[in-house]
Scaffold this motif. Structure first.
Motif, PDB file in Angstrom:
ATOM      1  N   ALA A 158       0.823  -1.215   0.000  1.00  0.00           N
ATOM      2  CA  ALA A 158       0.000   0.000   0.000  1.00  0.00           C
ATOM      3  C   ALA A 158       0.854   1.262   0.000  1.00  0.00           C
ATOM      4  CB  ALA A 158      -0.936  -0.005   1.206  1.00  0.00           C
ATOM      5  N   ILE A 159       1.892   1.302   0.834  1.00  0.00           N
ATOM      6  CA  ILE A 159       2.727   2.500   0.917  1.00  0.00           C
ATOM      7  C   ILE A 159       3.405   2.779  -0.419  1.00  0.00           C
ATOM      8  CG2 ILE A 159       4.756   3.515   2.013  1.00  0.00           C
ATOM      9  CD1 ILE A 159       3.978   2.011   4.562  1.00  0.00           C
ATOM     10  N   LEU A 160       3.934   1.732  -1.048  1.00  0.00           N
ATOM     11  CA  LEU A 160       4.603   1.899  -2.340  1.00  0.00           C
ATOM     12  C   LEU A 160       3.611   2.327  -3.418  1.00  0.00           C
ATOM     13  CD1 LEU A 160       7.031   1.592  -4.226  1.00  0.00           C
ATOM     14  CD2 LEU A 160       6.431  -0.834  -4.461  1.00  0.00           C
ATOM     15  N   ALA A 161       2.465   1.648  -3.495  1.00  0.00           N
ATOM     16  CA  ALA A 161       1.488   1.936  -4.546  1.00  0.00           C
ATOM     17  C   ALA A 161       0.942   3.361  -4.429  1.00  0.00           C
ATOM     18  CB  ALA A 161       0.346   0.931  -4.484  1.00  0.00           C
ATOM     19  N   ILE A 162       0.591   3.763  -3.219  1.00  0.00           N
ATOM     20  CA  ILE A 162       0.062   5.115  -3.016  1.00  0.00           C
ATOM     21  C   ILE A 162       1.156   6.151  -3.259  1.00  0.00           C
ATOM     22  CG2 ILE A 162      -0.945   6.693  -1.318  1.00  0.00           C
ATOM     23  CD1 ILE A 162      -2.263   4.157  -0.060  1.00  0.00           C
ATOM     24  N   GLY A 163       2.381   5.834  -2.847  1.00  0.00           N
ATOM     25  CA  GLY A 163       3.495   6.741  -3.099  1.00  0.00           C
ATOM     26  C   GLY A 163       3.764   6.931  -4.585  1.00  0.00           C
ATOM     27  N   LEU A 164       3.656   5.845  -5.359  1.00  0.00           N
ATOM     28  CA  LEU A 164       3.842   5.950  -6.807  1.00  0.00           C
ATOM     29  C   LEU A 164       2.767   6.832  -7.439  1.00  0.00           C
ATOM     30  CD1 LEU A 164       4.784   2.249  -7.658  1.00  0.00           C
ATOM     31  CD2 LEU A 164       6.265   4.263  -7.893  1.00  0.00           C
ATOM     32  N   PHE A 165       1.523   6.655  -6.993  1.00  0.00           N
ATOM     33  CA  PHE A 165       0.457   7.503  -7.507  1.00  0.00           C
ATOM     34  C   PHE A 165       0.699   8.962  -7.116  1.00  0.00           C
ATOM     35  CE2 PHE A 165      -3.662   9.619  -6.674  1.00  0.00           C
ATOM     36  CZ  PHE A 165      -4.078   9.749  -7.986  1.00  0.00           C
ATOM     37  N   GLY A 166       1.148   9.192  -5.881  1.00  0.00           N
ATOM     38  CA  GLY A 166       1.447  10.559  -5.441  1.00  0.00           C
ATOM     39  C   GLY A 166       2.570  11.185  -6.249  1.00  0.00           C
ATOM     40  N   ALA A 167       3.610  10.406  -6.540  1.00  0.00           N
ATOM     41  CA  ALA A 167       4.715  10.922  -7.345  1.00  0.00           C
ATOM     42  C   ALA A 167       4.241  11.275  -8.752  1.00  0.00           C
ATOM     43  CB  ALA A 167       5.839   9.885  -7.407  1.00  0.00           C
ATOM     44  N   TRP A 168       3.411  10.397  -9.318  1.00  0.00           N
ATOM     45  CA  TRP A 168       2.831  10.685 -10.642  1.00  0.00           C
ATOM     46  C   TRP A 168       2.043  11.985 -10.601  1.00  0.00           C
ATOM     47  CZ3 TRP A 168      -2.255  11.527 -11.703  1.00  0.00           C
ATOM     48  CH2 TRP A 168      -2.598  11.666 -13.061  1.00  0.00           C
ATOM     49  N   ALA A 169       1.233  12.179  -9.554  1.00  0.00           N
ATOM     50  CA  ALA A 169       0.394  13.378  -9.452  1.00  0.00           C
ATOM     51  C   ALA A 169       1.240  14.646  -9.392  1.00  0.00           C
ATOM     52  CB  ALA A 169      -0.512  13.277  -8.222  1.00  0.00           C
ATOM     53  N   VAL A 170       2.339  14.606  -8.644  1.00  0.00           N
ATOM     54  CA  VAL A 170       3.213  15.780  -8.547  1.00  0.00           C
ATOM     55  C   VAL A 170       3.865  16.071  -9.894  1.00  0.00           C
ATOM     56  CG1 VAL A 170       5.324  16.690  -7.511  1.00  0.00           C
ATOM     57  CG2 VAL A 170       3.634  15.521  -6.076  1.00  0.00           C
ATOM     58  N   ILE A 171       4.408  15.043 -10.542  1.00  0.00           N
ATOM     59  CA  ILE A 171       5.086  15.234 -11.833  1.00  0.00           C
ATOM     60  C   ILE A 171       4.117  15.782 -12.870  1.00  0.00           C
ATOM     61  CG2 ILE A 171       6.201  14.045 -13.756  1.00  0.00           C
ATOM     62  CD1 ILE A 171       7.359  12.090 -11.625  1.00  0.00           C
ATOM     63  N   VAL A 172       2.961  15.144 -12.986  1.00  0.00           N
ATOM     64  CA  VAL A 172       1.978  15.584 -13.981  1.00  0.00           C
ATOM     65  C   VAL A 172       1.415  16.955 -13.622  1.00  0.00           C
ATOM     66  CG1 VAL A 172      -0.330  15.085 -14.906  1.00  0.00           C
ATOM     67  CG2 VAL A 172       1.387  13.291 -14.815  1.00  0.00           C
ATOM     68  N   GLY A 173       1.220  17.212 -12.326  1.00  0.00           N
ATOM     69  CA  GLY A 173       0.718  18.516 -11.917  1.00  0.00           C
ATOM     70  C   GLY A 173       1.653  19.649 -12.302  1.00  0.00           C
ATOM     71  N   VAL A 174       2.936  19.470 -12.040  1.00  0.00           N
ATOM     72  CA  VAL A 174       3.927  20.487 -12.419  1.00  0.00           C
ATOM     73  C   VAL A 174       3.953  20.647 -13.935  1.00  0.00           C
ATOM     74  CG1 VAL A 174       6.398  21.034 -12.468  1.00  0.00           C
ATOM     75  CG2 VAL A 174       5.340  20.166 -10.358  1.00  0.00           C
ATOM     76  N   PHE A 175       3.944  19.525 -14.640  1.00  0.00           N
ATOM     77  CA  PHE A 175       3.983  19.549 -16.100  1.00  0.00           C
ATOM     78  C   PHE A 175       2.760  20.271 -16.672  1.00  0.00           C
ATOM     79  CE2 PHE A 175       3.524  17.712 -20.337  1.00  0.00           C
ATOM     80  CZ  PHE A 175       4.812  17.877 -20.822  1.00  0.00           C
ATOM     81  N   GLN A 176       1.576  19.957 -16.135  1.00  0.00           N
ATOM     82  CA  GLN A 176       0.359  20.609 -16.612  1.00  0.00           C
ATOM     83  C   GLN A 176       0.383  22.108 -16.305  1.00  0.00           C
ATOM     84  OE1 GLN A 176      -2.187  19.442 -18.310  1.00  0.00           O
ATOM     85  NE2 GLN A 176      -2.227  17.242 -18.080  1.00  0.00           N
ATOM     86  N   GLY A 177       0.915  22.477 -15.149  1.00  0.00           N
ATOM     87  CA  GLY A 177       1.008  23.888 -14.811  1.00  0.00           C
ATOM     88  C   GLY A 177       1.886  24.654 -15.779  1.00  0.00           C
ATOM     89  N   ILE A 178       3.044  24.086 -16.096  1.00  0.00           N
ATOM     90  CA  ILE A 178       3.932  24.722 -17.073  1.00  0.00           C
ATOM     91  C   ILE A 178       3.245  24.789 -18.430  1.00  0.00           C
ATOM     92  CG2 ILE A 178       6.132  24.521 -18.291  1.00  0.00           C
ATOM     93  CD1 ILE A 178       7.217  23.105 -15.766  1.00  0.00           C
ATOM     94  N   GLY A 179       2.551  23.716 -18.784  1.00  0.00           N
ATOM     95  CA  GLY A 179       1.831  23.689 -20.058  1.00  0.00           C
ATOM     96  C   GLY A 179       0.768  24.767 -20.145  1.00  0.00           C
TER      97      GLY A 179
END
Length: 200
Positions: A158-179
């Motif tokens: 659970a910790i790994l899976a949720i952490g991976l989703f959280g990391a994806w959200a941060v990366i995509v969020g920053v990317f979308q903001g720049i976009g």
């Protein structure tokens, strides 16, 4: 991000208000990423389902409705409406079944990421020579599809899976903001150029 500015390539169009879509998506993704990042001690399957459910529901509504209103071509609007509908369905299921455990979290996030990632990737490939946002769609779709693959082969933790989703959200969020900033600048440059041409 969307670096193709209309003034540089007249065949690529930046829709005047479309930047709102990645801006809203960035806020939603970064909010989910921040919640996961600052609550590491609460990473249970139930917590993951609640956070993912809220994220998928809000992101799905924003992506589907705003893209339908602001995107350019009809097929593109339809693809993003379908992408949004997948998010809404996944979000409702996650929130309705918060006690179902880690298996459901992994299944929902993996299927959601695979389907939405492929749809966004296809939209980017299809519009890459016509729409200034296409490069953003390509990269976001690819990152989301990679999330699906990683979760598919990652250990059931659970910790790994949720952490991976959280990391994806941060990366995509920053990317979308720049976009969003890039697209807004491109649309303003295009508007100014057209205004100058019409005034001359």
């Amino acid at each position: 991000m969307a670096t193709a500015v209309p003034a540089q390539n007249p065949s690529i169009h930046a829709h005047t208000r479309y930047w709102v879509v990645p801006a809203v998506r960035a806020v939603v993704a970064l909010a989910a990423g921040a919640i996961i990042t600052f609550t590491r001690d609460a990473h249970t399957a139930t917590f993951g389902l609640v956070v993912f459910g809220i994220f998928a529901l809000v992101d799905g509504l924003a992506t589907g409705v705003l893209s339908w209103l602001l995107a350019g071509r009809r097929l593109t609007r339809g693809l993003f409406a379908a992408q949004g509908a997948i998010g809404v369905i996944a979000g409702i299921l996650a929130l309705a079944l918060t006690g179902a455990g880690l298996g459901l979290f992994l299944y929902l996030v993996t299927v959601w990421a695979a389907l939405t990632g492929i749809l966004e990737l296809y939209s980017g490939m299809r519009e890459r020579s016509r729409d200034a946002a296409a490069r953003d769609w390509l990269i976001t779709g690819a990152i989301t599809a990679v999330l699906a693959l990683v979760l598919l082969f990652a250990p059931a933790d659970a910790i790994l899976a949720i952490g991976l989703f959280g990391a994806w959200a941060v990366i995509v969020g920053v990317f979308q903001g720049i976009g969003a900033v890039t697209l807004r600048t491109a649309s303003r440059s295009g508007t100014a150029t057209r205004g100058a041409e019409s005034g001359s």
